[in-house]
Design a protein around this motif. Structure first.
Motif, PDB file in Angstrom:
ATOM      1  N   GLY A   5       0.796  -1.218   0.000  1.00 24.96           N
ATOM      2  CA  GLY A   5       0.000   0.000   0.000  1.00 24.96           C
ATOM      3  C   GLY A   5       0.825   1.263   0.000  1.00 24.96           C
ATOM      4  O   GLY A   5       0.300   2.351   0.082  1.00 24.96           O
ATOM      5  N   GLY A   6       2.155   1.151  -0.088  1.00 24.30           N
ATOM      6  CA  GLY A   6       3.013   2.322  -0.078  1.00 24.30           C
ATOM      7  C   GLY A   6       3.796   2.433  -1.363  1.00 24.30           C
ATOM      8  O   GLY A   6       3.275   2.246  -2.464  1.00 24.30           O
ATOM      9  N   GLY A   7       5.114   2.708  -1.230  1.00 28.54           N
ATOM     10  CA  GLY A   7       5.911   2.922  -2.421  1.00 28.54           C
ATOM     11  C   GLY A   7       6.315   1.632  -3.104  1.00 28.54           C
ATOM     12  O   GLY A   7       6.386   1.566  -4.327  1.00 28.54           O
ATOM     13  N   GLY A   8       6.620   0.546  -2.337  1.00 31.12           N
ATOM     14  CA  GLY A   8       7.106  -0.684  -2.937  1.00 31.12           C
ATOM     15  C   GLY A   8       5.984  -1.617  -3.329  1.00 31.12           C
ATOM     16  O   GLY A   8       4.880  -1.551  -2.799  1.00 31.12           O
ATOM     17  N   GLY A   9       6.255  -2.511  -4.269  1.00 36.51           N
ATOM     18  CA  GLY A   9       5.253  -3.461  -4.708  1.00 36.51           C
ATOM     19  C   GLY A   9       5.799  -4.873  -4.642  1.00 36.51           C
ATOM     20  O   GLY A   9       6.856  -5.122  -4.071  1.00 36.51           O
ATOM     21  N   THR A  10       5.073  -5.803  -5.231  1.00 37.44           N
ATOM     22  CA  THR A  10       5.458  -7.215  -5.259  1.00 37.44           C
ATOM     23  C   THR A  10       5.896  -7.562  -6.679  1.00 37.44           C
ATOM     24  O   THR A  10       5.154  -7.351  -7.643  1.00 37.44           O
ATOM     25  N   LEU A  11       7.108  -8.092  -6.796  1.00 37.83           N
ATOM     26  CA  LEU A  11       7.638  -8.445  -8.108  1.00 37.83           C
ATOM     27  C   LEU A  11       7.042  -9.754  -8.597  1.00 37.83           C
ATOM     28  O   LEU A  11       6.880 -10.707  -7.829  1.00 37.83           O
ATOM     29  N   LEU A  12       6.716  -9.795  -9.866  1.00 33.27           N
ATOM     30  CA  LEU A  12       6.216 -11.004 -10.502  1.00 33.27           C
ATOM     31  C   LEU A  12       7.296 -11.546 -11.438  1.00 33.27           C
ATOM     32  O   LEU A  12       7.843 -10.809 -12.269  1.00 33.27           O
ATOM     33  N   GLU A  13       7.623 -12.819 -11.256  1.00 36.51           N
ATOM     34  CA  GLU A  13       8.653 -13.453 -12.078  1.00 36.51           C
ATOM     35  C   GLU A  13       8.083 -14.671 -12.792  1.00 36.51           C
ATOM     36  O   GLU A  13       7.188 -15.361 -12.283  1.00 36.51           O
ATOM     37  N   TRP A  14       8.617 -14.930 -13.981  1.00 34.80           N
ATOM     38  CA  TRP A  14       8.221 -16.107 -14.764  1.00 34.80           C
ATOM     39  C   TRP A  14       9.474 -16.719 -15.354  1.00 34.80           C
ATOM     40  O   TRP A  14      10.161 -16.110 -16.175  1.00 34.80           O
ATOM     41  N   GLU A  15       9.787 -17.931 -14.883  1.00 34.63           N
ATOM     42  CA  GLU A  15      10.974 -18.653 -15.329  1.00 34.63           C
ATOM     43  C   GLU A  15      12.226 -17.793 -15.160  1.00 34.63           C
ATOM     44  O   GLU A  15      13.074 -17.678 -16.062  1.00 34.63           O
ATOM     45  N   GLY A  16      12.326 -17.174 -14.006  1.00 35.70           N
ATOM     46  CA  GLY A  16      13.496 -16.392 -13.673  1.00 35.70           C
ATOM     47  C   GLY A  16      13.540 -15.015 -14.273  1.00 35.70           C
ATOM     48  O   GLY A  16      14.506 -14.271 -14.033  1.00 35.70           O
ATOM     49  N   GLN A  17      12.526 -14.639 -15.003  1.00 35.38           N
ATOM     50  CA  GLN A  17      12.489 -13.322 -15.624  1.00 35.38           C
ATOM     51  C   GLN A  17      11.419 -12.455 -14.955  1.00 35.38           C
ATOM     52  O   GLN A  17      10.320 -12.924 -14.681  1.00 35.38           O
ATOM     53  N   GLN A  18      11.774 -11.225 -14.701  1.00 39.84           N
ATOM     54  CA  GLN A  18      10.806 -10.304 -14.108  1.00 39.84           C
ATOM     55  C   GLN A  18       9.848  -9.828 -15.184  1.00 39.84           C
ATOM     56  O   GLN A  18      10.254  -9.271 -16.207  1.00 39.84           O
ATOM     57  N   ILE A  19       8.555 -10.059 -14.923  1.00 43.36           N
ATOM     58  CA  ILE A  19       7.561  -9.694 -15.927  1.00 43.36           C
ATOM     59  C   ILE A  19       6.638  -8.565 -15.464  1.00 43.36           C
ATOM     60  O   ILE A  19       5.807  -8.105 -16.242  1.00 43.36           O
ATOM     61  N   GLY A  20       6.790  -8.128 -14.233  1.00 40.55           N
ATOM     62  CA  GLY A  20       5.926  -7.050 -13.784  1.00 40.55           C
ATOM     63  C   GLY A  20       6.031  -6.835 -12.286  1.00 40.55           C
ATOM     64  O   GLY A  20       6.795  -7.517 -11.584  1.00 40.55           O
ATOM     65  N   GLU A  21       5.273  -5.876 -11.824  1.00 40.42           N
ATOM     66  CA  GLU A  21       5.251  -5.528 -10.413  1.00 40.42           C
ATOM     67  C   GLU A  21       3.822  -5.172 -10.019  1.00 40.42           C
ATOM     68  O   GLU A  21       3.143  -4.440 -10.747  1.00 40.42           O
ATOM     69  N   VAL A  22       3.355  -5.734  -8.897  1.00 45.57           N
ATOM     70  CA  VAL A  22       1.993  -5.546  -8.429  1.00 45.57           C
ATOM     71  C   VAL A  22       2.004  -4.616  -7.218  1.00 45.57           C
ATOM     72  O   VAL A  22       2.790  -4.820  -6.281  1.00 45.57           O
ATOM     73  N   PHE A  23       1.120  -3.608  -7.269  1.00 41.26           N
ATOM     74  CA  PHE A  23       0.958  -2.679  -6.150  1.00 41.26           C
ATOM     75  C   PHE A  23      -0.443  -2.852  -5.583  1.00 41.26           C
ATOM     76  O   PHE A  23      -1.412  -2.930  -6.350  1.00 41.26           O
ATOM     77  N   ALA A  24      -0.532  -2.928  -4.255  1.00 40.78           N
ATOM     78  CA  ALA A  24      -1.824  -3.086  -3.585  1.00 40.78           C
ATOM     79  C   ALA A  24      -2.210  -1.757  -2.937  1.00 40.78           C
ATOM     80  O   ALA A  24      -1.402  -1.137  -2.233  1.00 40.78           O
ATOM     81  N   TYR A  25      -3.430  -1.314  -3.203  1.00 37.09           N
ATOM     82  CA  TYR A  25      -3.930  -0.071  -2.646  1.00 37.09           C
ATOM     83  C   TYR A  25      -5.320  -0.316  -2.072  1.00 37.09           C
ATOM     84  O   TYR A  25      -5.956  -1.329  -2.358  1.00 37.09           O
ATOM     85  N   GLY A  26      -5.799   0.643  -1.278  1.00 32.70           N
ATOM     86  CA  GLY A  26      -7.136   0.542  -0.715  1.00 32.70           C
ATOM     87  C   GLY A  26      -7.178   1.098   0.695  1.00 32.70           C
ATOM     88  O   GLY A  26      -6.139   1.281   1.348  1.00 32.70           O
ATOM     89  N   MET A  27      -8.386   1.357   1.181  1.00 33.96           N
ATOM     90  CA  MET A  27      -8.547   1.924   2.508  1.00 33.96           C
ATOM     91  C   MET A  27      -7.980   1.051   3.616  1.00 33.96           C
ATOM     92  O   MET A  27      -7.294   1.554   4.517  1.00 33.96           O
ATOM     93  N   PRO A  28      -8.208  -0.272   3.626  1.00 26.89           N
ATOM     94  CA  PRO A  28      -7.625  -1.092   4.699  1.00 26.89           C
ATOM     95  C   PRO A  28      -6.113  -1.013   4.752  1.00 26.89           C
ATOM     96  O   PRO A  28      -5.512  -0.936   5.837  1.00 26.89           O
ATOM     97  N   LEU A  29      -5.465  -1.044   3.577  1.00 26.49           N
ATOM     98  CA  LEU A  29      -4.012  -0.984   3.559  1.00 26.49           C
ATOM     99  C   LEU A  29      -3.496   0.389   3.981  1.00 26.49           C
ATOM    100  O   LEU A  29      -2.467   0.499   4.654  1.00 26.49           O
ATOM    101  N   GLU A  30      -4.206   1.438   3.614  1.00 29.18           N
ATOM    102  CA  GLU A  30      -3.820   2.775   4.058  1.00 29.18           C
ATOM    103  C   GLU A  30      -3.952   2.910   5.582  1.00 29.18           C
ATOM    104  O   GLU A  30      -3.128   3.566   6.230  1.00 29.18           O
ATOM    105  N   GLN A  31      -4.975   2.285   6.157  1.00 28.90           N
ATOM    106  CA  GLN A  31      -5.124   2.311   7.612  1.00 28.90           C
ATOM    107  C   GLN A  31      -4.003   1.534   8.296  1.00 28.90           C
ATOM    108  O   GLN A  31      -3.516   1.939   9.361  1.00 28.90           O
TER     109      GLN A  31
END
Length: 277
Positions: A5-31
């Motif tokens: 819910g802040g600046g960093g996200g979760t890295l997504l990898e496929w067969e050792g290759q980075q394919i993206g990054e997931v960021f989670a947002y929302g009121m519960p996470l901000e709280q």
């Protein structure tokens, strides 16, 4: 990844290759982020409150022990109030009563409950402490020692403090009638803190500490004012209970004497002449 819910996200990898990054947002996470930030700052808030209390009381009463004792008394009152809330709302010590307002909710205290109760209890504790110590200092300056001064202060201000505490207890107790768990927790902390401060700290702890400590330490470095002279007493007595200014009162008295004459009777021109001029 790190940071939800802040600046960093979760890295997504496929067969050792980075394919993206997931960021989670929302009121519960901000709280959650707000709660973590608030709890990390609480020690600094506590130190700032202690410093402010020492500055205010030290500057008001001119003593070194009064602010330190106030900080200690307020701290242990907060510890007892929050500890009792943990026992009730986290450990379920009063769950057998079957009251929804005293039942555990979520398995732990809400982070905002101690944050809100802290500020209110510090203000109330300081308020009652000033009520008592102002009366103590007044009696000490009149010539009483520390033990006699605190006894006289309890006789003068004890009833007012108790009445104020009961009023605040009833007001905060209304929060226990709410169906919102966080309001129940805040109300419970405030009720416990008010009872402790009004009926234990100001009635037992402060008098006992002042009786055990010599006057030289209780009021250091403040010096007792010299006893009033006969001239001071006469000057004070010249002011009437209604607060009239002495010079004005003397001028009015002189005018009345001139009007009535030295004998205290009205002059012939002002006596009743039966309606004749």
């Amino acid at each position: 990844g790190e940071g939800v819910g802040g600046g960093g996200g979760t890295l997504l990898e496929w067969e050792g290759q980075q394919i993206g990054e997931v960021f989670a947002y929302g009121m519960p996470l901000e709280q959650m982020d707000g709660a973590q930030y608030t709890l990390r700052r609480m020690p600094y808030v506590g130190l700032a409150i202690a410093a402010i209390v020492c500055i205010i009381l030290g500057g008001s009463f001119g003593t070194a022990l009064v602010p330190l004792r106030a900080v200690v008394c307020i701290t242990w009152m907060l510890v007892v109030a929050i500890g009792a809330s943990v026992m009730v709302y986290q450990l379920g010590y009063l769950e057998f009563l079957g009251l929804e307002a005293l039942a555990p909710a979520g398995g732990s205290l809400f982070w905002i409950s101690p944050s809100v109760a802290l500020a209110v209890l510090v203000g109330l504790g300081l308020d009652y402490d000033i009520f008592l110590m102002d009366s103590v200092m007044e009696n000490w300056q009149e010539g009483k020692d520390g033990r006699e001064a605190v006894i006289a202060a309890l006789d003068q201000a004890g009833t007012i403090i108790s009445a104020a505490g009961i009023i605040m207890f009833l007001a905060f107790g209304a929060l226990l009638a709410s169906t919102t768990p966080v309001l129940n927790q805040i109300g419970f902390m405030l009720c416990i803190g008010v009872l402790i401060d009004c009926f234990i700290t100001t009635k037992l702890t402060i008098p006992a500490l002042m009786a055990c400590v010599p006057d030289a330490a209780n009021f250091w470095p403040k010096k007792r004012p010299p006893p009033p002279t006969a001239g001071d007493i006469e000057e004070r007595g010249s002011v009437s209970a209604r607060g009239s200014v002495p010079c004005l009162r003397r001028s009015l008295t002189s005018s009345a004497r001139d009007l009535l004459g030295n004998s205290g009777t009205a002059p012939p021109s002002l006596r009743n002449t039966g309606g004749r001029s």
